[in-house]
Enzyme design. Structure first.
Site, short mmCIF file in Angstrom:
data_model
loop_
_atom_site.label_atom_id
_atom_site.label_comp_id
_atom_site.label_asym_id
_atom_site.label_seq_id
_atom_site.Cartn_x
_atom_site.Cartn_y
_atom_site.Cartn_z
N HIS A 108 -16.08 -21.45 -17.09
CA HIS A 108 -15.43 -21.80 -18.36
C HIS A 108 -15.90 -20.92 -19.51
O HIS A 108 -15.31 -20.95 -20.58
CB HIS A 108 -15.57 -23.29 -18.68
CG HIS A 108 -16.96 -23.73 -19.03
ND1 HIS A 108 -17.27 -25.04 -19.24
CD2 HIS A 108 -18.12 -23.06 -19.20
CE1 HIS A 108 -18.55 -25.16 -19.54
NE2 HIS A 108 -19.08 -23.96 -19.52
N MET A 123 -23.78 -10.70 -11.89
CA MET A 123 -22.69 -11.48 -11.36
C MET A 123 -21.39 -10.66 -11.30
O MET A 123 -20.62 -10.84 -10.39
CB MET A 123 -22.42 -12.72 -12.20
CG MET A 123 -23.44 -13.79 -12.11
SD MET A 123 -22.98 -15.35 -12.93
CE MET A 123 -22.48 -14.85 -14.55
N LYS A 143 -22.02 -23.66 -11.37
CA LYS A 143 -22.03 -24.87 -12.19
C LYS A 143 -21.84 -24.48 -13.65
O LYS A 143 -22.70 -23.85 -14.26
CB LYS A 143 -23.35 -25.62 -12.01
CG LYS A 143 -23.46 -26.89 -12.81
CD LYS A 143 -24.80 -27.57 -12.56
CE LYS A 143 -24.96 -28.81 -13.40
NZ LYS A 143 -26.31 -29.37 -13.26
#
Length: 114
Positions: free
Chosen positions: A18, A1, A14
């Site tokens: 955070h 990523m 999703k």
């Protein structure tokens, strides 16, 4: 990523952002921007996450927010308010966003615009 994301028509994140600090989130969002081919239509980056301080009038929503805050403290993560989301989205090179509440739960869909 954080190095690259395969080419895609849309990226759905999703409860991912955070878990990371601002710098990592900006890197990830920049990679999302690179992964979606340029076209006349809107790019499709969709984030499902918490937005602290937004419409938490229901006592159950407040309770859920407190539990998520405790979990994030334990995990070394961060729950962001709208200004913090705006900062990382704009820093990643996007021009705007839209926050949409998800009915019945204290989570939000954040549509990110190129």
């Amino acid at each position: 990523m954080f190095e690259s994301i395969p080419s895609a028509n849309a990226v759905f994140l999703k409860w991912i952002l955070h878990d990371w600090g601002d710098a990592k989130c900006v890197t990830l969002l920049k990679n999302c921007k690179k992964a979606i081919p340029s076209r006349e239509e809107r790019e499709n980056v969709i984030i499902l996450d918490m937005v602290v301080g937004t419409g938490l009038s229901n006592p159950k929503h407040k309770e859920m927010q407190v539990l998520f805050d405790l979990f994030m403290m334990f995990m070394n993560g961060i729950e962001r308010d709208e200004q913090q989301w705006k900062k990382i989205i704009l820093e990643a090179g996007y021009t705007g966003y839209k926050i949409i509440p998800v009915a019945g739960v204290p989570r939000y869909i954040i549509e990110v615009y190129p």
